[in-house]
Every structure is written in C-alpha cells, then in structure tokens.
Write a protein that holds these residues in place. Structure first.
Motif, PDB file in Angstrom:
ATOM      1  N   VAL A   1       1.411  -1.321   0.171  1.00 44.58           N
ATOM      2  CA  VAL A   1       0.378   0.044   0.071  1.00 44.58           C
ATOM      3  C   VAL A   1       0.914   1.250   0.237  1.00 44.58           C
ATOM      4  CG1 VAL A   1      -1.521   1.168   1.380  1.00 44.58           C
ATOM      5  CG2 VAL A   1      -1.932  -1.392   1.576  1.00 44.58           C
ATOM      6  N   GLY A   2       0.207   1.325  -1.386  1.00 42.33           N
ATOM      7  CA  GLY A   2       1.871   3.305  -1.010  1.00 42.33           C
ATOM      8  C   GLY A   2       0.424   4.918  -1.126  1.00 42.33           C
ATOM      9  N   SER A   3       0.437   4.747  -2.374  1.00 38.77           N
ATOM     10  CA  SER A   3      -0.917   6.368  -2.825  1.00 38.77           C
ATOM     11  C   SER A   3      -1.518   6.031  -1.308  1.00 38.77           C
ATOM     12  CB  SER A   3      -1.548   5.762  -4.362  1.00 38.77           C
ATOM     13  OG  SER A   3       0.050   5.856  -5.013  1.00 38.77           O
ATOM     14  N   ALA A   4      -1.825   5.278  -0.857  1.00 38.71           N
ATOM     15  CA  ALA A   4      -3.188   5.434   0.143  1.00 38.71           C
ATOM     16  C   ALA A   4      -2.959   5.797   0.865  1.00 38.71           C
ATOM     17  CB  ALA A   4      -3.748   3.773  -0.001  1.00 38.71           C
ATOM     18  N   VAL A   5      -1.637   5.838   1.248  1.00 40.11           N
ATOM     19  CA  VAL A   5      -1.315   6.473   2.686  1.00 40.11           C
ATOM     20  C   VAL A   5      -1.765   7.913   2.578  1.00 40.11           C
ATOM     21  CG1 VAL A   5       1.047   6.824   3.913  1.00 40.11           C
ATOM     22  CG2 VAL A   5       0.248   4.865   3.358  1.00 40.11           C
ATOM     23  N   GLY A   6      -1.010   9.222   1.673  1.00 38.41           N
ATOM     24  CA  GLY A   6      -2.262   9.952   1.254  1.00 38.41           C
ATOM     25  C   GLY A   6      -3.374   9.908   0.661  1.00 38.41           C
ATOM     26  N   ARG A   7      -4.147   8.989   0.338  1.00 34.93           N
ATOM     27  CA  ARG A   7      -5.103   9.445  -0.501  1.00 34.93           C
ATOM     28  C   ARG A   7      -6.149   9.235   1.175  1.00 34.93           C
ATOM     29  NH1 ARG A   7      -6.915   9.807  -5.863  1.00 34.93           N
ATOM     30  NH2 ARG A   7      -8.425   8.355  -5.388  1.00 34.93           N
ATOM     31  N   VAL A   8      -5.694   8.010   1.388  1.00 33.69           N
ATOM     32  CA  VAL A   8      -6.771   7.924   2.421  1.00 33.69           C
ATOM     33  C   VAL A   8      -6.772   8.230   4.174  1.00 33.69           C
ATOM     34  CG1 VAL A   8      -8.073   5.453   3.829  1.00 33.69           C
ATOM     35  CG2 VAL A   8      -7.611   5.707   1.589  1.00 33.69           C
ATOM     36  N   GLY A   9      -5.477   8.071   4.202  1.00 31.62           N
ATOM     37  CA  GLY A   9      -4.751   8.047   5.857  1.00 31.62           C
ATOM     38  C   GLY A   9      -3.897   7.249   6.288  1.00 31.62           C
ATOM     39  N   LEU A  10      -3.129   7.897   7.369  1.00 32.45           N
ATOM     40  CA  LEU A  10      -2.432   6.548   7.722  1.00 32.45           C
ATOM     41  C   LEU A  10      -2.697   5.231   8.688  1.00 32.45           C
ATOM     42  CD1 LEU A  10       0.118   8.702   9.852  1.00 32.45           C
ATOM     43  CD2 LEU A  10       0.284   7.820   7.689  1.00 32.45           C
ATOM     44  N   ASN A  11      -4.608   5.748   8.674  1.00 32.75           N
ATOM     45  CA  ASN A  11      -5.744   4.325   9.423  1.00 32.75           C
ATOM     46  C   ASN A  11      -5.945   2.928   8.158  1.00 32.75           C
ATOM     47  OD1 ASN A  11      -6.802   6.336   8.220  1.00 32.75           O
ATOM     48  ND2 ASN A  11      -8.321   6.302   9.519  1.00 32.75           N
ATOM     49  N   VAL A  12      -5.250   3.817   6.703  1.00 35.58           N
ATOM     50  CA  VAL A  12      -5.438   2.453   5.595  1.00 35.58           C
ATOM     51  C   VAL A  12      -5.170   1.114   6.056  1.00 35.58           C
ATOM     52  CG1 VAL A  12      -3.709   3.108   4.917  1.00 35.58           C
ATOM     53  CG2 VAL A  12      -5.996   2.391   3.270  1.00 35.58           C
ATOM     54  N   PHE A  13      -4.257   0.867   6.808  1.00 36.62           N
ATOM     55  CA  PHE A  13      -3.391  -0.637   6.746  1.00 36.62           C
ATOM     56  C   PHE A  13      -4.623  -1.221   7.777  1.00 36.62           C
ATOM     57  CE2 PHE A  13       0.039   1.799   6.202  1.00 36.62           C
ATOM     58  CZ  PHE A  13       0.758   1.168   5.218  1.00 36.62           C
ATOM     59  N   GLU A  14      -5.091  -0.547   8.550  1.00 36.68           N
ATOM     60  CA  GLU A  14      -5.975  -0.679   9.432  1.00 36.68           C
ATOM     61  C   GLU A  14      -7.798  -1.370   9.345  1.00 36.68           C
ATOM     62  OE1 GLU A  14      -5.417   1.413  13.589  1.00 36.68           O
ATOM     63  OE2 GLU A  14      -7.374   0.756  14.224  1.00 36.68           O
ATOM     64  N   LEU A  15      -7.861  -0.131   8.125  1.00 37.07           N
ATOM     65  CA  LEU A  15      -9.291  -0.574   8.293  1.00 37.07           C
ATOM     66  C   LEU A  15      -9.210  -1.280   6.918  1.00 37.07           C
ATOM     67  CD1 LEU A  15     -10.191   3.533   6.638  1.00 37.07           C
ATOM     68  CD2 LEU A  15     -11.037   2.478   8.651  1.00 37.07           C
ATOM     69  N   ILE A  16      -7.935  -1.314   5.829  1.00 39.46           N
ATOM     70  CA  ILE A  16      -8.174  -3.401   4.972  1.00 39.46           C
ATOM     71  C   ILE A  16      -8.408  -4.504   5.949  1.00 39.46           C
ATOM     72  CG2 ILE A  16      -6.280  -4.041   3.670  1.00 39.46           C
ATOM     73  CD1 ILE A  16      -5.226  -1.640   1.966  1.00 39.46           C
TER      74      ILE A  16
ATOM     75  N   TYR B   1      11.869  21.109   4.939  1.00 36.45           N
ATOM     76  CA  TYR B   1      12.456  20.435   3.011  1.00 36.45           C
ATOM     77  C   TYR B   1      10.925  19.876   3.107  1.00 36.45           C
ATOM     78  CZ  TYR B   1      14.066  19.030  -1.084  1.00 36.45           C
ATOM     79  OH  TYR B   1      14.408  18.451  -2.256  1.00 36.45           O
ATOM     80  N   MET B   2      10.122  19.987   1.351  1.00 35.24           N
ATOM     81  CA  MET B   2       9.651  19.489   1.238  1.00 35.24           C
ATOM     82  C   MET B   2       9.581  19.333  -0.821  1.00 35.24           C
ATOM     83  SD  MET B   2       5.603  21.496   2.874  1.00 35.24           S
ATOM     84  CE  MET B   2       5.480  20.942   4.978  1.00 35.24           C
ATOM     85  N   LYS B   3       9.034  18.050  -0.457  1.00 40.75           N
ATOM     86  CA  LYS B   3       9.113  17.525  -2.380  1.00 40.75           C
ATOM     87  C   LYS B   3       7.236  17.625  -2.451  1.00 40.75           C
ATOM     88  CE  LYS B   3      12.618  15.269  -3.853  1.00 40.75           C
ATOM     89  NZ  LYS B   3      13.207  15.874  -4.578  1.00 40.75           N
ATOM     90  N   CYS B   4       6.598  16.439  -1.970  1.00 38.60           N
ATOM     91  CA  CYS B   4       5.402  15.984  -2.134  1.00 38.60           C
ATOM     92  C   CYS B   4       4.327  17.122  -1.925  1.00 38.60           C
ATOM     93  CB  CYS B   4       5.228  14.545  -2.467  1.00 38.60           C
ATOM     94  SG  CYS B   4       4.485  14.355  -1.074  1.00 38.60           S
ATOM     95  N   GLY B   5       4.411  17.488  -0.325  1.00 32.94           N
ATOM     96  CA  GLY B   5       3.907  18.585   0.303  1.00 32.94           C
ATOM     97  C   GLY B   5       2.271  17.387   0.850  1.00 32.94           C
ATOM     98  N   ALA B   6       1.939  16.541   0.076  1.00 34.88           N
ATOM     99  CA  ALA B   6       0.801  15.444  -0.062  1.00 34.88           C
ATOM    100  C   ALA B   6       0.352  14.232   1.026  1.00 34.88           C
ATOM    101  CB  ALA B   6       0.385  15.365  -1.250  1.00 34.88           C
ATOM    102  N   GLY B   7       2.068  14.765   1.823  1.00 34.56           N
ATOM    103  CA  GLY B   7       2.132  13.400   2.697  1.00 34.56           C
ATOM    104  C   GLY B   7       2.105  11.919   2.323  1.00 34.56           C
ATOM    105  N   LEU B   8       2.564  12.446   1.441  1.00 31.39           N
ATOM    106  CA  LEU B   8       3.288  10.571   0.856  1.00 31.39           C
ATOM    107  C   LEU B   8       4.968  10.062   1.239  1.00 31.39           C
ATOM    108  CD1 LEU B   8       1.147  10.928  -2.967  1.00 31.39           C
ATOM    109  CD2 LEU B   8       1.316   9.252  -1.133  1.00 31.39           C
TER     110      LEU B   8
END
Lengths: 302, 258
Positions: free
Chosen positions: A262-277, B208-215
């Motif tokens: 899981v990668g992008s979902a850490v940004g799109r869903v949040g840090l709780n994505v692992f728990e939710l899944i 220092y920030m790259k993506c800014g979006a939490g990734l």
C-alpha cells in the motif's frame, strides 16, 4: 479462528498489508510509525550507494484517481542509512530494505549492507520508471534481471524480492528469469509511465517531464499482471498498485498475491489505511468462511 | 485531492526589501496556517504559507533562494501554479491569545489573528532583524488589542528577540493560548517560555518538502509529516519530538543540525 497472518517467502507477517517503498519510509521514525499504524511489514525508501537529492520540484501531480510522481530516487545513501536501520531495530513489523543500483555488483554490495543492517528481506528496485540508468532500464531485460538476482542471492541469506515494472511486454519473461535465478518473491507492479501537462504553461508539470502513475488508476493493470504472474510462477507474489480498501486487497489476493503493498493510499486515505483494510478483510473472511489469507490466494483461477 | 491550478497575479506589494506579497484569485477555501505548493515553471515548486485567506488569496515571500527570488520578481498578470491548501492550520483558540511571529512567520499568523475576530482578546508580538523587515504591522494593529515590536538591532521597537517579549507578557498577563511561527530556534525557545508558565501553544514548523501531500516523507519530524499532521503542532506534540529545535532532514533525507 480467522487469522490475517501470512507467510511470504519465510517472512512472517501479522497481516498481509505492507507499506510500499517510496512512501513515509526515509527515516526510522517514519517506518516505526507506519508499523504502529498497522502495516504487516514496511519497505524502506529505495537506497543507493551515494546520497541523492532526487529531482527538483514539482515531483508530484495529484489526479482524481491517483498520483504521477518523479521523485528521482532521493535517499541518504547506504552509509548514512545504517543509522536509520539501527534505530528501526525493534520495529513491530519486519523491515524490508529496498535498494537501487546500476549493475549486478552494486546491487549485491547494497544488499549485503542491508542484510548487515538487520533487514528482514531485500527488495530490488528493478522498476522505477523515471531515473536514468536505474530501475526499469535494467528491469525490462530478463538477462540483466537474472544476473542481478543471481549476484544478490550469492551474498544474501535473507529473502530477496524483485519489484518489477508493468511498462514492458516481457513481464512474464522477466519474472521467470528472476525466479530461475533464485528470487524468493516477485513484487508487482511499480508505477506506470505517465505525464501531465499544464495547458496554460504549455509544458509538462513535473520537472522531470515524465513520471510514474500510481493509485486506483492503475489497479486493473496491477491486478492483471498479478493474475498472469500467478499462472506463470511458483514463487509468491506481492501485489501492488491502487490498493485502497479491503476489497482491493482481496482482489489482488484472489488474483494470486500472498500479500499486498500500500503506497498512494497513505496519502489518499490516511495512515489508518492498513487498519481499515485489515478490519474489512477479516469481516469478509468471517462472512465467507475463510480461516486464513492463504485459503484465498489465487482462488480466482479455480 | 488538490489539483494543480494556474492563477494570475492581481497585485504585488513590496512589504520590505526582499519581501513581497503576491495576491491572486482562488475560490478554494483555506484555513489560517495552511500552505500552498507554489509552482514557477523552469524554476521550482515550494511550500508557501497563505497570508491572505479570503477569495483574493495571498502569499508573502522572503527572498532566500532561487525560487523565492524568482517569485519576488513577478509582476501583475504573471501566472503561477498552486496546489493545496495543504496541512492542518491553527485551531482558532477561545479566550485570550498571545501571537508571536518571527520574520515572515507573521505571514502564516495574521490570518489566524483575523479569524479570532475579536481584537479585544489578542496581543501580537512581532520580531524582526531590523526595522525594514517588520512585516504586516498595520494589519496586525487592526486585528488586535496591542502590537509590540522587537528588532535584533534595536532600529524599531525594543532591542532583543520576540521571545524576550513573550516572557514579559506571560509574566504580566494571563493568556489561554500562544500562537507562534518563525525560525525553529525561536520556536524552541518559545515552547520553553510557554511551558515555564504552563501556557499551551500552537507552533507552525517548516521543513524541506517535496510532494507536500503526505506521501514521500521528506518533511517528517520524528516520523510525523509536517505537510499533513502539521505544519501547526501543539505544545504536547512538540515536547515529544526529539528533532524539534535540534535537527532536520536535507534534500537527501540525511539528518543535519539546525
């Protein structure tokens, strides 16, 4: 008793969700926080021989159904990363060391360092789509992949995973070459080559122009790759690409994945994505009468 | 989801030598303390606090590097890309508030002062290197009960640091909350001053920030994303951070002393 525990190439995981490389994984504290958030294992940022700044910004474009990124493999270098790995000892989830290199020799040097640092496994980045001389430039050539895996296996006793690119018509040949060379598991897929253009500025947005697409937009692509790989290989597969909820994860598992990243979902869903899944997957398993994740692996082929 | 959009500069204000406010129209709501990733093609994309949060948005830029120098040269009708807003922003406090800004830190704080909406319960302390760099003074005066200025060289207000003034104010008066933004050394001293008087604070950090979006994780402090869980952190959160006031990460992710 329904259990989410899985075993992937001798790695024992409390659940089948793994933090994908490149996301919240450049420091020990980040890795520990992601493990505490519920990831069954965590993969480090791809680490190279030397410190590397990556590309100038913009390095990320947000889209409705994913991201395009061209970070350019920023990382502190293998020497400085020793300290992060030391601080990550005692991590509640296995730490998998991701590495990138431009030759088989360099890969084996980095892999043996990761093993010394206490990594539970090593993941070979043979798939980054936007760094000259690295990643998929090596990873689309079955002979090169075979040489890299063989060299790494000759210096490593920990499991070796190869992360592969979907940007090729030869994925099955590449994966078979990795398997024949002794690879312990295949991680599929990395991002899909992509671009975004600002029409007002009349130019690509990313400083590197091209990048890699991730997130829900690529889930059907990753799923097809995993399905085909499961028909072709005997070693385990770790599915990656657009996993955001339990249903996505179960789809990948039914296609043939033993675990998912899981990668992008850490940004799109949040840090709780692992728990939710995990919560959703467990409820589904109880409902459907599956006692273990392994009972679901590849059932879409039956 | 924060799509890139192109906005046209509608006004350019020189606040001080090398400090410029750019205004532009953008409908998307912003909370005080949030930031944009600001794109200048062929140059860079950098995080910038939003200094005006009404529909006519604004950023206040101090020229410290290539990107900020290029932003400082923009004229009316020039275009920039923005995405965001990102980050959590200040939680607008109840009760009496002391606001402490160092340098361009005022740019992030003033929208919060205005959002409190009651000048009678806010005092503002502005610190700067020298008189010419005291920022947004008139705006601060309109939105607060008292404004005090300190400069490092004594060319305006009292000679000293903004933290000296904070200590005096916490000694003299009761405040329910302190809001602060500025260089991290200042913020680290500010947290100490607030803790000594058991006054809660919210401080806005920079990394220092790259993506800014939490990734990507390049902006983390103790593994916590400044771009997502921050940039504003509470005293309780800051006290637990080993890197706060002592180290940060460079572009490669290497730990470097502040």
């Amino acid at each position: 008793m329904t259990s989410l525990k899985v075993e992937v190439a001798a790695l024992k995981l409390s659940n089948p969700t793994i933090l994908a490389s490149g996301v919240m994984d450049e420091t020990a504290a980040s890795l520990l926080n992601m493990a505490r958030a519920g990831a069954g294992a965590v993969v480090t940022k791809s680490i190279g021989s030397e410190p590397r700044k990556g590309y100038p910004n913009p390095t990320l474009v947000e889209l409705d159904w994913g991201y395009i990124n061209a970070m350019g493999l920023p990382n502190p270098g293998i020497e400085a990363f020793a300290e992060e790995m030391r601080l990550a000892r005692g991590c509640p989830a296995p730490v998998i060391g991701s590495i990138f290199a431009s030759s088989a020799k360099e890969f084996s040097f980095l892999a043996s360092k990761m093993q010394d640092y206490g990594a539970a496994a090593v993941e070979l980045n043979l798939s980054c789509p936007h760094a000259k001389g690295y990643g998929m430039e090596l990873g689309v050539d079955p002979e090169m992949v075979s040489a890299v895996v063989r060299e790494v296996k000759s210096v490593c006793s920990i499991p070796v995973f190869a992360k592969l690119t979907p940007n090729t018509h030869q994925l099955m040949e590449v994966a078979k070459a990795a398997e024949a060379a002794g690879c312990d598991a295949i991680v599929a897929v990395n991002t899909v080559k992509a671009m975004a253009i600002s029409v007002e500025m009349r130019r690509p947005i990313l400083s590197n122009k091209g990048g890699g697409l991730s997130g829900p937009a690529i889930k059907p692509i990753g799923l097809r790759c995993v399905y085909d790989l499961h028909s072709t290989l005997n070693i385990p597969i770790i599915g990656v690409g657009g996993v955001e909820d339990w249903r996505d994860a179960v789809e990948y598992i039914m296609a043939g994945a033993s675990a998912v990243q899981v990668g992008s979902a850490v940004g799109r869903v949040g840090l709780n994505v692992f728990e939710l899944i995990c919560t959703g997957m467990k409820e589904f398993m109880v409902r459907e009468g599956f006692e273990s994740v392994s009972q679901m692996v590849g059932v879409a082929h039956e | 989801m924060n799509k890139q959009r192109i906005v046209t500069i509608t006004s350019v204000t020189k606040e001080a030598p090398g400090i410029t406010t750019l205004r532009f129209h953008d409908e998307i709501k912003v909370k005080p303390g949030q930031f944009y990733m600001v794109w200048l093609p062929r140059v860079d994309e950098v995080p910038m606090s939003v200094s005006y949060t009404s529909v006519e948005k604004g950023i206040t830029v101090k020229e410290v590097g290539e990107a900020t120098r290029a932003l400082g040269k923009l004229k009316i009708r020039d275009q920039i890309g923005i995405r965001g807003p990102y980050g959590n922003g200040y939680r607008i406090p109840k009760g009496t508030v002391l606001v402490a800004g160092g340098g361009t830190g005022m740019a992030s704080l003033l929208p919060a002062v205005e959002a409190i909406g009651d000048p009678g319960r806010v005092d503002v302390l502005i610190g700067a290197k020298t008189a010419g760099e005291v920022l947004l003074l008139d705006r601060a005066r309109k939105a607060s009960r008292e404004v005090h200025v300190s400069t490092d060289d004594g060319s305006m207000g009292r000679k000293g640091t903004v933290v000296d003034m904070v200590q005096e104010h916490l000694e003299m008066k009761h405040y329910d909350m302190v809001l602060g933004c500025g260089p991290e050394r200042m913020l680290s001293a500010l947290l100490k001053a607030c803790d000594e008087k058991s006054v809660k604070c919210q401080l806005s950090l920079e990394r220092y920030m790259k993506c800014g979006a939490g990734l990507c994780g390049s902006c983390v402090i103790d593994g916590i994303r400044v771009c997502r869980e921050g940039p504003v952190f509470s005293s309780a959160e800051l006290r637990k951070m080993k890197e706060f006031g002592s180290s940060k990460r460079d572009e490669c992710g290497c730990s470097v002393k502040l």
